[in-house]
Design a protein around this motif. Structure first.
Motif, mmCIF file in Angstrom:
data_model
loop_
_atom_site.group_PDB
_atom_site.id
_atom_site.type_symbol
_atom_site.label_atom_id
_atom_site.label_comp_id
_atom_site.label_asym_id
_atom_site.label_seq_id
_atom_site.Cartn_x
_atom_site.Cartn_y
_atom_site.Cartn_z
ATOM 1 N N ARG A 19 0.806 -1.212 0.000
ATOM 2 C CA ARG A 19 0.000 0.000 0.000
ATOM 3 C C ARG A 19 0.847 1.274 0.000
ATOM 4 N NH1 ARG A 19 -5.154 -0.810 4.115
ATOM 5 N NH2 ARG A 19 -6.212 -2.477 2.922
ATOM 6 N N GLY A 20 2.154 1.122 0.181
ATOM 7 C CA GLY A 20 3.028 2.270 0.213
ATOM 8 C C GLY A 20 3.336 2.790 1.597
ATOM 9 N N ASN A 21 2.821 2.147 2.622
ATOM 10 C CA ASN A 21 3.145 2.542 3.981
ATOM 11 C C ASN A 21 4.596 2.216 4.288
ATOM 12 O OD1 ASN A 21 -0.011 1.202 4.459
ATOM 13 N ND2 ASN A 21 0.388 3.374 4.864
ATOM 14 N N THR A 22 5.250 3.088 5.007
ATOM 15 C CA THR A 22 6.657 2.893 5.340
ATOM 16 C C THR A 22 6.878 2.930 6.836
ATOM 17 O OG1 THR A 22 7.121 5.261 5.092
ATOM 18 C CG2 THR A 22 7.448 3.866 3.156
ATOM 19 N N ASN A 23 7.956 2.297 7.249
ATOM 20 C CA ASN A 23 8.341 2.270 8.649
ATOM 21 C C ASN A 23 9.861 2.316 8.718
ATOM 22 O OD1 ASN A 23 7.921 2.027 11.487
ATOM 23 N ND2 ASN A 23 8.454 -0.145 11.368
ATOM 24 N N TYR A 24 10.382 3.128 9.644
ATOM 25 C CA TYR A 24 11.824 3.296 9.774
ATOM 26 C C TYR A 24 12.263 3.128 11.213
ATOM 27 C CZ TYR A 24 11.542 5.557 5.177
ATOM 28 O OH TYR A 24 11.318 5.842 3.844
ATOM 29 N N ALA A 25 13.455 2.602 11.373
ATOM 30 C CA ALA A 25 14.075 2.604 12.683
ATOM 31 C C ALA A 25 14.360 4.042 13.090
ATOM 32 C CB ALA A 25 15.369 1.795 12.668
ATOM 33 N N ASP A 26 14.251 4.324 14.383
ATOM 34 C CA ASP A 26 14.472 5.683 14.858
ATOM 35 C C ASP A 26 15.846 6.222 14.457
ATOM 36 O OD1 ASP A 26 12.674 5.255 18.021
ATOM 37 O OD2 ASP A 26 11.965 5.791 16.022
ATOM 38 N N SER A 27 16.828 5.360 14.421
ATOM 39 C CA SER A 27 18.189 5.783 14.153
ATOM 40 C C SER A 27 18.415 6.269 12.725
ATOM 41 C CB SER A 27 19.166 4.648 14.460
ATOM 42 O OG SER A 27 18.918 3.525 13.638
ATOM 43 N N VAL A 28 17.495 5.954 11.810
ATOM 44 C CA VAL A 28 17.688 6.335 10.410
ATOM 45 C C VAL A 28 16.632 7.303 9.904
ATOM 46 C CG1 VAL A 28 18.765 4.105 9.984
ATOM 47 C CG2 VAL A 28 16.362 4.445 9.375
ATOM 48 N N LYS A 29 15.665 7.641 10.728
ATOM 49 C CA LYS A 29 14.613 8.557 10.305
ATOM 50 C C LYS A 29 15.201 9.899 9.887
ATOM 51 C CE LYS A 29 10.783 6.650 13.022
ATOM 52 N NZ LYS A 29 9.839 6.878 14.144
ATOM 53 N N GLY A 30 14.744 10.380 8.746
ATOM 54 C CA GLY A 30 15.236 11.640 8.220
ATOM 55 C C GLY A 30 16.468 11.503 7.364
ATOM 56 N N ARG A 31 17.103 10.328 7.381
ATOM 57 C CA ARG A 31 18.316 10.114 6.598
ATOM 58 C C ARG A 31 18.130 9.061 5.510
ATOM 59 N NH1 ARG A 31 22.632 8.008 8.886
ATOM 60 N NH2 ARG A 31 21.497 6.910 10.551
ATOM 61 N N PHE A 32 17.342 8.033 5.802
ATOM 62 C CA PHE A 32 17.126 6.943 4.857
ATOM 63 C C PHE A 32 15.726 7.029 4.271
ATOM 64 C CE2 PHE A 32 20.236 3.602 6.802
ATOM 65 C CZ PHE A 32 21.251 4.543 6.780
ATOM 66 N N THR A 33 15.591 6.585 3.031
ATOM 67 C CA THR A 33 14.294 6.536 2.378
ATOM 68 C C THR A 33 14.144 5.214 1.642
ATOM 69 O OG1 THR A 33 14.266 8.944 2.046
ATOM 70 C CG2 THR A 33 12.721 7.634 0.751
ATOM 71 N N ILE A 34 13.068 4.501 1.924
ATOM 72 C CA ILE A 34 12.790 3.263 1.227
ATOM 73 C C ILE A 34 11.746 3.535 0.149
ATOM 74 C CG2 ILE A 34 10.988 2.522 2.855
ATOM 75 C CD1 ILE A 34 11.988 -0.380 2.399
ATOM 76 N N SER A 35 11.916 2.910 -0.996
ATOM 77 C CA SER A 35 10.985 3.074 -2.093
ATOM 78 C C SER A 35 10.921 1.785 -2.896
ATOM 79 C CB SER A 35 11.383 4.248 -2.995
ATOM 80 O OG SER A 35 12.654 4.031 -3.580
ATOM 81 N N SER A 36 9.922 1.682 -3.751
ATOM 82 C CA SER A 36 9.758 0.481 -4.554
ATOM 83 C C SER A 36 9.338 0.824 -5.962
ATOM 84 C CB SER A 36 8.732 -0.464 -3.920
ATOM 85 O OG SER A 36 7.452 0.141 -3.866
ATOM 86 N N ASP A 37 9.720 -0.034 -6.878
ATOM 87 C CA ASP A 37 9.311 0.067 -8.268
ATOM 88 C C ASP A 37 8.678 -1.271 -8.602
ATOM 89 O OD1 ASP A 37 9.012 0.151 -11.025
ATOM 90 O OD2 ASP A 37 10.883 1.229 -11.349
ATOM 91 N N ASN A 38 7.372 -1.325 -8.511
ATOM 92 C CA ASN A 38 6.667 -2.588 -8.699
ATOM 93 C C ASN A 38 6.842 -3.160 -10.106
ATOM 94 O OD1 ASN A 38 5.671 -2.568 -6.055
ATOM 95 N ND2 ASN A 38 3.840 -1.427 -6.646
ATOM 96 N N ALA A 39 6.947 -2.288 -11.097
ATOM 97 C CA ALA A 39 7.125 -2.749 -12.467
ATOM 98 C C ALA A 39 8.437 -3.494 -12.642
ATOM 99 C CB ALA A 39 7.052 -1.576 -13.434
ATOM 100 N N LYS A 40 9.441 -3.115 -11.870
ATOM 101 C CA LYS A 40 10.753 -3.751 -11.945
ATOM 102 C C LYS A 40 10.987 -4.759 -10.827
ATOM 103 C CE LYS A 40 13.016 0.174 -14.216
ATOM 104 N NZ LYS A 40 14.144 1.144 -14.143
ATOM 105 N N ASN A 41 9.984 -4.932 -9.972
ATOM 106 C CA ASN A 41 10.112 -5.839 -8.831
ATOM 107 C C ASN A 41 11.369 -5.533 -8.022
ATOM 108 O OD1 ASN A 41 7.736 -7.344 -9.438
ATOM 109 N ND2 ASN A 41 8.875 -8.515 -10.967
ATOM 110 N N THR A 42 11.551 -4.260 -7.741
ATOM 111 C CA THR A 42 12.759 -3.808 -7.075
ATOM 112 C C THR A 42 12.426 -2.857 -5.939
ATOM 113 O OG1 THR A 42 14.034 -4.022 -9.127
ATOM 114 C CG2 THR A 42 14.991 -2.680 -7.380
#
Length: 118
Positions: free
Chosen positions: A54-77
Motif C-alpha cells: 500500500r506504500g506505507n513505510t516504517n523506519y528505525a528511529d536511528s535512520v529517520k530523516g536520513r534513509f528513504t525506502i521506495s519500490s518500483d513494482n514494475a521492476k520488482n525492485t
C-alpha cells in the motif's frame, strides 16, 4: 517462491550516500511487504526500513530523516537511499520479503556490506 538479490553496498565516508537495490524474482502472491534489515558487528539483525504494498513505510528511529525506502513494482525492485551516513550505519544489509498476514512467508537476500569509515 521468491529470490532476492541485493546490490549497491560498499565503502563510503561519513556524511556520504549510498543507494541499495533489491531485485526480486519468482512469484509469491501473499507477499505484501519488503524491507531492509541491518546486522552490525556483534549485534542482532534489526529492521532498518520497510514498505508495504500500500506504500506505507516504517523506519528505525536511528535512520529517520536520513534513509528513504521506495519500490518500483514494475521492476520488482526495492531501494534504500541512505544519506548522511554515519559509522554506526556500518553492517550487512539484508533485503527481506514477507507477509504481514502469513508468518511462514519470509524470504531473505544474501546481504550486502555497507562500511562507513574515514
Amino acid at each position: 517462491q521468491v529470490q532476492l538479490v541485493e546490490s549497491g553496498g560498499g565503502l563510503v565516508q561519513p556524511g556520504g550516500s549510498l543507494r541499495l537495490s533489491c531485485a526480486a524474482s519468482g512469484s509469491r502472491p501473499s507477499i505484501n511487504t519488503m524491507g531492509w534489515y541491518r546486522q552490525a558487528p556483534g549485534k542482532q539483525r534489526d529492521l532498518v526500513a520497510a514498505i508495504t504494498s500500500r506504500g506505507n513505510t516504517n523506519y528505525a528511529d536511528s535512520v529517520k530523516g536520513r534513509f528513504t525506502i521506495s519500490s518500483d513494482n514494475a521492476k520488482n525492485t526495492v531501494y534504500l537511499q541512505m544519506n548522511s551516513l554515519k559509522p554506526e550505519d556500518t553492517g550487512v544489509y539484508y533485503c527481506n520479503a514477507g507477509s504481514t498476514y502469513l508468518r511462514g512467508v519470509n524470504f531473505w537476500g544474501q546481504g550486502t556490506q555497507v562500511t562507513v569509515s574515514s
